[in-house]
Design a protein around this motif. Structure first.
Motif: not given
Length: 284
Positions: A149-173
């Motif tokens: 777990h990191l604060p928002q500004e420490q999540l700005y990384r350059d070693d990321i393959n992909k990002v998974s995020f929770i859908l509050s609804s299909y509209q988010d996708h």
């Protein structure tokens, strides 16, 4: 039989939805490799996730749905998101209060919302795969506890393959496809509008592309390839490989595209298919 190159999806194919490796699957891989065939996993998971699983010995891996390719410890390809792309995704998800995690080979990094939303959503995911409530909750807690777990500004990384995020609804996708037209947008954890997660990765990165890269590196022939999968995301493997097997626990779409449908992962499906194809002799 010519020596084959076998590509295995992980969840629902090599291991079950409780992240358990059936003894028969481990034996199938071991015997196939002893017979001179090469066996690779081809998964949406990052290397960090795979290292948390207790898998059998393999010849290498394709991870991040094709962002990372490894052969016997040698990195053949690694194509991830830029720091600017990752920052854009992080900020967008945070503005929408969507829990997410960044998938890197070094670990999985999450925001505040993922700690709050993650356990319930991962429990739903496990229940949908047939787990009982106690096992589903236990697995969900274990998965979320594996995040850094990191604060928002420490999540700005350059070693990321992909990002998974929770859908509050299909509209988010749907919104993510508009917001990030330069990236590959997928969903997982359910069919169509029932999906629980969206994910974003580099354009052109697919399991099919990664297999092609690995075959060129190995100077191997496409006609000697076999793939195994259980979900829609595995269809890109089927487009390239010469022979394709769907697990019995897989969806209708993957079964319709397969050359052969084997038994469920928990009913020795992998072992039975290896015998059927001729990779191993099987029990006598």
């Amino acid at each position: 039989m010519n020596k084959k190159i076998v590509f295995l999806d992980v969840d629902g194919t090599l291991i079950n939805y409780h992240a358990e490796l059936p003894e028969s699957a481990a034996r199938a891989v071991e015997e196939a490799r002893a017979n001179g065939h090469r066996v690779y996993i081809c998964t949406g998971c990052s290397k960090a996730e795979i290292e948390q699983r207790h898998l059998c010995e393999l010849d290498g891996m394709i991870g991040g749905n094709g962002a990372y390719v490894e052969d016997h410890g040698h990195v053949v390809m690694h194509q991830g998101l830029s720091k600017e792309e990752t920052k854009h995704i992080v900020d967008w998800c945070c503005e929408r209060h969507l829990g997410f995690y960044l998938e890197a080979n070094s670990g999985m990094y999450c925001n505040d919302d993922m700690l709050v939303q993650g356990p319930a959503v991962m429990t739903r995911y496990a229940l949908g795969k047939g787990a009982d409530l106690t096992d589903a909750q236990k697995g969900a807690d274990s998965f979320v506890n594996s995040f850094i777990h990191l604060p928002q500004e420490q999540l700005y990384r350059d070693d990321i393959n992909k990002v998974s995020f929770i859908l509050s609804s299909y509209q988010d996708h749907l919104d993510s496809k508009k917001e990030f037209p330069e990236l590959e947008a997928n969903t997982w954890g359910g069919k169509g509008e029932e999906a629980l997660f969206g994910d974003l990765g580099p354009k052109g990165i697919t399991k099919k592309h990664a297999i092609d890269v690995l075959l060129k590196y190995l100077h191997a022939d496409q006609k000697d390839t076999i793939s195994f999968g259980d979900a829609k995301i595995d269809l890109s493997m089927f487009e390239l490989c010469a022979y394709n097997v769907a697990m019995g626990n897989g969806g209708d779409e993957i079964k319709a595209a397969a050359d052969y449908v084997t038994d469920d992962v928990d009913n020795d499906g992998l072992y039975k298919a290896f015998v059927h194809i001729g990779l191993i002799e099987g029990d006598k």
